[in-house]
Design a protein around this motif. Structure first.
Motif, PDB file in Angstrom:
ATOM      1  N   ARG A  47       0.814  -1.222   0.000  1.00  0.00           N
ATOM      2  CA  ARG A  47       0.000   0.000   0.000  1.00  0.00           C
ATOM      3  C   ARG A  47       0.846   1.270   0.000  1.00  0.00           C
ATOM      4  NH1 ARG A  47      -4.741  -0.220   4.424  1.00  0.00           N
ATOM      5  NH2 ARG A  47      -5.421   1.569   3.177  1.00  0.00           N
ATOM      6  N   ARG A  48       2.102   1.164   0.420  1.00  0.00           N
ATOM      7  CA  ARG A  48       2.945   2.352   0.566  1.00  0.00           C
ATOM      8  C   ARG A  48       4.205   2.261  -0.275  1.00  0.00           C
ATOM      9  NH1 ARG A  48       1.268   5.383   5.028  1.00  0.00           N
ATOM     10  NH2 ARG A  48      -0.353   4.342   6.261  1.00  0.00           N
ATOM     11  N   GLY A  49       4.689   3.425  -0.703  1.00  0.00           N
ATOM     12  CA  GLY A  49       5.946   3.491  -1.428  1.00  0.00           C
ATOM     13  C   GLY A  49       7.129   3.495  -0.489  1.00  0.00           C
ATOM     14  N   ALA A  50       8.332   3.611  -1.062  1.00  0.00           N
ATOM     15  CA  ALA A  50       9.554   3.593  -0.254  1.00  0.00           C
ATOM     16  C   ALA A  50       9.599   4.746   0.736  1.00  0.00           C
ATOM     17  CB  ALA A  50      10.771   3.637  -1.167  1.00  0.00           C
ATOM     18  N   ASP A  51       8.912   5.848   0.423  1.00  0.00           N
ATOM     19  CA  ASP A  51       8.893   7.001   1.320  1.00  0.00           C
ATOM     20  C   ASP A  51       7.816   6.911   2.398  1.00  0.00           C
ATOM     21  OD1 ASP A  51       6.670   7.270  -0.254  1.00  0.00           O
ATOM     22  OD2 ASP A  51       7.073   9.352  -0.853  1.00  0.00           O
ATOM     23  N   GLY A  52       7.051   5.808   2.396  1.00  0.00           N
ATOM     24  CA  GLY A  52       6.002   5.613   3.393  1.00  0.00           C
ATOM     25  C   GLY A  52       4.660   6.197   3.013  1.00  0.00           C
ATOM     26  N   ALA A  53       4.600   6.916   1.914  1.00  0.00           N
ATOM     27  CA  ALA A  53       3.338   7.527   1.483  1.00  0.00           C
ATOM     28  C   ALA A  53       2.440   6.482   0.832  1.00  0.00           C
ATOM     29  CB  ALA A  53       3.614   8.660   0.501  1.00  0.00           C
ATOM     30  N   LEU A  54       1.128   6.624   1.019  1.00  0.00           N
ATOM     31  CA  LEU A  54       0.171   5.707   0.410  1.00  0.00           C
ATOM     32  C   LEU A  54       0.233   5.802  -1.106  1.00  0.00           C
ATOM     33  CD1 LEU A  54      -2.917   6.286   2.730  1.00  0.00           C
ATOM     34  CD2 LEU A  54      -1.527   4.218   2.610  1.00  0.00           C
ATOM     35  N   PRO A  56      -1.549   5.844  -4.447  1.00  0.00           N
ATOM     36  CA  PRO A  56      -2.937   6.092  -4.855  1.00  0.00           C
ATOM     37  C   PRO A  56      -3.504   5.032  -5.787  1.00  0.00           C
ATOM     38  CG  PRO A  56      -1.430   7.620  -5.950  1.00  0.00           C
ATOM     39  CD  PRO A  56      -0.631   6.900  -4.911  1.00  0.00           C
ATOM     40  N   ASP A  57      -2.627   4.253  -6.439  1.00  0.00           N
ATOM     41  CA  ASP A  57      -3.109   3.244  -7.380  1.00  0.00           C
ATOM     42  C   ASP A  57      -3.449   1.917  -6.705  1.00  0.00           C
ATOM     43  OD1 ASP A  57      -0.382   2.890  -6.768  1.00  0.00           O
ATOM     44  OD2 ASP A  57      -0.012   1.784  -8.624  1.00  0.00           O
ATOM     45  N   PHE A  58      -3.105   1.757  -5.414  1.00  0.00           N
ATOM     46  CA  PHE A  58      -3.390   0.482  -4.748  1.00  0.00           C
ATOM     47  C   PHE A  58      -4.868   0.426  -4.397  1.00  0.00           C
ATOM     48  CE2 PHE A  58      -3.452  -2.637  -1.314  1.00  0.00           C
ATOM     49  CZ  PHE A  58      -2.709  -3.660  -1.899  1.00  0.00           C
ATOM     50  N   PRO A  59      -5.538  -0.717  -4.643  1.00  0.00           N
ATOM     51  CA  PRO A  59      -6.995  -0.779  -4.493  1.00  0.00           C
ATOM     52  C   PRO A  59      -7.536  -0.256  -3.169  1.00  0.00           C
ATOM     53  CG  PRO A  59      -6.215  -2.751  -5.592  1.00  0.00           C
ATOM     54  CD  PRO A  59      -4.993  -1.971  -5.200  1.00  0.00           C
ATOM     55  N   LEU A  60      -6.942  -0.665  -2.057  1.00  0.00           N
ATOM     56  CA  LEU A  60      -7.468  -0.234  -0.758  1.00  0.00           C
ATOM     57  C   LEU A  60      -7.285   1.260  -0.499  1.00  0.00           C
ATOM     58  CD1 LEU A  60      -6.578  -3.104   1.737  1.00  0.00           C
ATOM     59  CD2 LEU A  60      -8.855  -2.195   1.283  1.00  0.00           C
ATOM     60  N   ASN A  61      -6.427   1.914  -1.270  1.00  0.00           N
ATOM     61  CA  ASN A  61      -6.186   3.341  -1.075  1.00  0.00           C
ATOM     62  C   ASN A  61      -7.094   4.220  -1.935  1.00  0.00           C
ATOM     63  OD1 ASN A  61      -4.112   2.586   0.642  1.00  0.00           O
ATOM     64  ND2 ASN A  61      -2.519   2.801  -0.908  1.00  0.00           N
ATOM     65  N   ARG A  62      -7.854   3.626  -2.824  1.00  0.00           N
ATOM     66  CA  ARG A  62      -8.709   4.418  -3.700  1.00  0.00           C
ATOM     67  C   ARG A  62      -9.886   4.985  -2.907  1.00  0.00           C
ATOM     68  NH1 ARG A  62      -9.207  -0.116  -8.443  1.00  0.00           N
ATOM     69  NH2 ARG A  62      -6.996  -0.199  -9.041  1.00  0.00           N
ATOM     70  N   PRO A  63     -10.257   6.223  -3.152  1.00  0.00           N
ATOM     71  CA  PRO A  63     -11.362   6.847  -2.403  1.00  0.00           C
ATOM     72  C   PRO A  63     -12.661   6.061  -2.481  1.00  0.00           C
ATOM     73  CG  PRO A  63     -10.173   8.498  -3.677  1.00  0.00           C
ATOM     74  CD  PRO A  63      -9.634   7.172  -4.096  1.00  0.00           C
ATOM     75  N   GLU A  64     -12.943   5.467  -3.638  1.00  0.00           N
ATOM     76  CA  GLU A  64     -14.200   4.727  -3.789  1.00  0.00           C
ATOM     77  C   GLU A  64     -14.228   3.425  -2.993  1.00  0.00           C
ATOM     78  OE1 GLU A  64     -11.775   3.555  -7.526  1.00  0.00           O
ATOM     79  OE2 GLU A  64     -11.992   5.279  -6.165  1.00  0.00           O
TER      80      GLU A  64
END
Length: 207
Positions: A47-54, A56-64
């Motif tokens: 769910r997170r990149g190397a910098d720890g940020a979410l 946005p393309d990972f399914p659980l991170n999508r607003p919908e």
């Protein structure tokens, strides 16, 4: 443990096979106490990149997919190590049910013992459900009483071990399941004491 009956909730597609318990919660996060919660670490490295940020393309991170309580994944979900923290992370992350063609055996047992339903659908049904979700579908209804899944116009039956189903429906642990047979256990002990008094220490059966 909260009983599981009928869950009507947002679902999230997770089109991955062989998702193992180290991916569900990396081992480095397992030193914190259970009471602190593991939800922030669910699928952390995916769910997170190397910098720890979410991401946005990972399914659980999508607003919908916000508030999703059902995950839909491909075969062999929860394979790998026996860590019970994988079930903790899912539950703490708001997930009450995972729909997949198959599960790691130990993961599935841990899931049930914590009130999380691992429901098995056929692979073609999972693929249909994943496609429906990707096309904009959102709410799925999982009915443990009828062992059925409903999504839009789709209806399927799912498979689960009958003992696990009983435990989930009642919110029972293994101890609770044993105690549900207390009358039969007491009757057996009384009959056995009568038939084999020499095998019992002094005192009534069950003392």
């Amino acid at each position: 443990m909260q009983p599981f009956g009928i869950l009507a909730a947002a679902a999230c597609p997770l089109p991955l096979a062989n998702l193992d318990t180290d991916q569900l919660i990396p081992a480095r996060f397992m030193s914190r106490p259970r009471s602190a919660g593991y939800g922030d670490f669910l699928l952390h490295d995916l769910r997170r990149g190397a910098d720890g940020a979410l991401r946005p393309d990972f399914p659980l991170n999508r607003p919908e997919r916000a508030g999703a309580a059902i995950l839909v994944a491909r075969r062999n979900f929860g394979s790998g190590s026996s860590r019970e923290a994988a079930a903790y992370a899912l539950l703490d992350g708001g997930i009450r049910c995972v729909l997949a063609p198959s599960f790691g055996d130990i993961f599935a047992s841990n899931a049930v013992n914590n009130g999380l339903l691992p429901a098995r659908l056929a692979e073609e049904q999972v693929e249909t459900l994943l496609a429906w979700l990707e096309e904009g579908g959102r709410e799925v209804t999982v009915d443990l009483l009828a062992c059925s899944v409903a999504a839009g116009s789709h209806r399927w039956g799912f498979a689960i071990d009958p003992v696990w189903r009983t435990k989930l429906l009642n919110g029972w642990s293994d101890v609770d399941l044993t105690l549900s047979h207390a009358a039969e256990i007491e009757a057996f002990m009384a009959a056995d004491r009568s038939a084999r008094p020499w095998a019992w220490l002094d005192g009534a059966a069950g003392d």
